[in-house]
Design a protein around this motif. Structure first.
Motif, PDB file in Angstrom:
ATOM      1  N   LYS A  64      77.733  43.378 -18.303  1.00 42.90           N
ATOM      2  CA  LYS A  64      77.457  43.806 -16.930  1.00 42.90           C
ATOM      3  C   LYS A  64      77.357  42.618 -15.980  1.00 42.90           C
ATOM      4  O   LYS A  64      77.851  42.666 -14.851  1.00 42.90           O
ATOM      5  CB  LYS A  64      76.177  44.632 -16.879  1.00 42.90           C
ATOM      6  CG  LYS A  64      76.358  46.027 -17.435  1.00 42.90           C
ATOM      7  CD  LYS A  64      75.083  46.829 -17.282  1.00 42.90           C
ATOM      8  CE  LYS A  64      75.290  48.264 -17.680  1.00 42.90           C
ATOM      9  NZ  LYS A  64      74.092  49.086 -17.431  1.00 42.90           N
ATOM     10  N   ALA A  65      76.736  41.540 -16.430  1.00 39.99           N
ATOM     11  CA  ALA A  65      76.629  40.339 -15.600  1.00 39.99           C
ATOM     12  C   ALA A  65      78.015  39.774 -15.309  1.00 39.99           C
ATOM     13  O   ALA A  65      78.319  39.359 -14.186  1.00 39.99           O
ATOM     14  CB  ALA A  65      75.746  39.302 -16.282  1.00 39.99           C
ATOM     15  N   ALA A  66      78.882  39.765 -16.308  1.00 40.85           N
ATOM     16  CA  ALA A  66      80.243  39.256 -16.133  1.00 40.85           C
ATOM     17  C   ALA A  66      81.032  40.133 -15.164  1.00 40.85           C
ATOM     18  O   ALA A  66      81.779  39.617 -14.324  1.00 40.85           O
ATOM     19  CB  ALA A  66      80.951  39.177 -17.478  1.00 40.85           C
ATOM     20  N   ALA A  67      80.869  41.446 -15.266  1.00 41.22           N
ATOM     21  CA  ALA A  67      81.587  42.364 -14.377  1.00 41.22           C
ATOM     22  C   ALA A  67      81.238  42.102 -12.912  1.00 41.22           C
ATOM     23  O   ALA A  67      82.110  42.171 -12.038  1.00 41.22           O
ATOM     24  CB  ALA A  67      81.276  43.813 -14.754  1.00 41.22           C
ATOM     25  N   LYS A  68      79.998  41.759 -12.649  1.00 38.79           N
ATOM     26  CA  LYS A  68      79.585  41.423 -11.281  1.00 38.79           C
ATOM     27  C   LYS A  68      80.124  40.057 -10.867  1.00 38.79           C
ATOM     28  O   LYS A  68      80.517  39.844  -9.725  1.00 38.79           O
ATOM     29  CB  LYS A  68      78.062  41.427 -11.171  1.00 38.79           C
ATOM     30  CG  LYS A  68      77.457  42.796 -11.248  1.00 38.79           C
ATOM     31  CD  LYS A  68      75.949  42.728 -11.152  1.00 38.79           C
ATOM     32  CE  LYS A  68      75.340  44.109 -11.304  1.00 38.79           C
ATOM     33  NZ  LYS A  68      73.875  44.067 -11.285  1.00 38.79           N
ATOM     34  N   ARG A  69      80.155  39.132 -11.808  1.00 33.70           N
ATOM     35  CA  ARG A  69      80.548  37.755 -11.513  1.00 33.70           C
ATOM     36  C   ARG A  69      82.041  37.612 -11.204  1.00 33.70           C
ATOM     37  O   ARG A  69      82.425  36.841 -10.333  1.00 33.70           O
ATOM     38  CB  ARG A  69      80.157  36.865 -12.695  1.00 33.70           C
ATOM     39  CG  ARG A  69      80.409  35.406 -12.490  1.00 33.70           C
ATOM     40  CD  ARG A  69      79.867  34.608 -13.660  1.00 33.70           C
ATOM     41  NE  ARG A  69      80.317  33.232 -13.585  1.00 33.70           N
ATOM     42  CZ  ARG A  69      80.127  32.335 -14.534  1.00 33.70           C
ATOM     43  NH1 ARG A  69      79.480  32.677 -15.648  1.00 33.70           N
ATOM     44  NH2 ARG A  69      80.567  31.113 -14.402  1.00 33.70           N
ATOM     45  N   VAL A  70      82.898  38.339 -11.919  1.00 36.95           N
ATOM     46  CA  VAL A  70      84.341  38.162 -11.737  1.00 36.95           C
ATOM     47  C   VAL A  70      84.810  38.496 -10.324  1.00 36.95           C
ATOM     48  O   VAL A  70      85.803  37.946  -9.852  1.00 36.95           O
ATOM     49  CB  VAL A  70      85.175  38.957 -12.775  1.00 36.95           C
ATOM     50  CG1 VAL A  70      84.859  38.520 -14.185  1.00 36.95           C
ATOM     51  CG2 VAL A  70      85.022  40.443 -12.612  1.00 36.95           C
ATOM     52  N   VAL A  71      84.091  39.357  -9.645  1.00 31.42           N
ATOM     53  CA  VAL A  71      84.468  39.753  -8.288  1.00 31.42           C
ATOM     54  C   VAL A  71      84.455  38.555  -7.340  1.00 31.42           C
ATOM     55  O   VAL A  71      85.241  38.489  -6.398  1.00 31.42           O
ATOM     56  CB  VAL A  71      83.528  40.868  -7.784  1.00 31.42           C
ATOM     57  CG1 VAL A  71      83.831  41.230  -6.346  1.00 31.42           C
ATOM     58  CG2 VAL A  71      83.641  42.094  -8.676  1.00 31.42           C
TER      59      VAL A  71
END
Length: 105
Positions: A64-71
């Protein structure tokens, strides 16, 4: 949230050749994210411009943290620009009932 997490992303791309290059750059970037384990990239066998990515994470919180970060990550800018439509994106954890049944067999 503990335990292995699988992320499945299926999407259409504008230009498959450009998208492949951009995806490789994104893979080089994400391997430094906390909890990243692996990324397997697929293309539709019929050449429709549909891609599928299977990314393994240490746990759901890392995914979940990565999904937010890639944006906001510049390393993902090119692949984000190539996406022509998201078909599905989700996080999955092991089905403990199947795992248990397999161990018992």
């Amino acid at each position: 949230m503990s335990g292995h997490c699988l992320e499945l992303v299926v999407f259409k791309v504008k230009n498959p050749e450009d998208a492949c290059k951009a995806r490789r750059a994104a893979q080089d970037c994400v391997k430094h994210y906390d909890g990243f384990l692996s990324w397997t990239a697929y293309e539709d066998a019929e050449g429709s411009g549909t891609f599928a990515d299977i990314v393994s994470w240490r746990d759901l919180s890392c995914a979940k943290a990565a999904a937010k970060r890639v944006v906001h990550d510049p390393g993902f800018k090119a692949i984000m620009a190539e996406i022509d439509g998201l078909i599905t994106m989700g996080h999955y954890t092991p089905d403990r009932t199947v795992m248990t049944a397999r161990k018992a067999a």
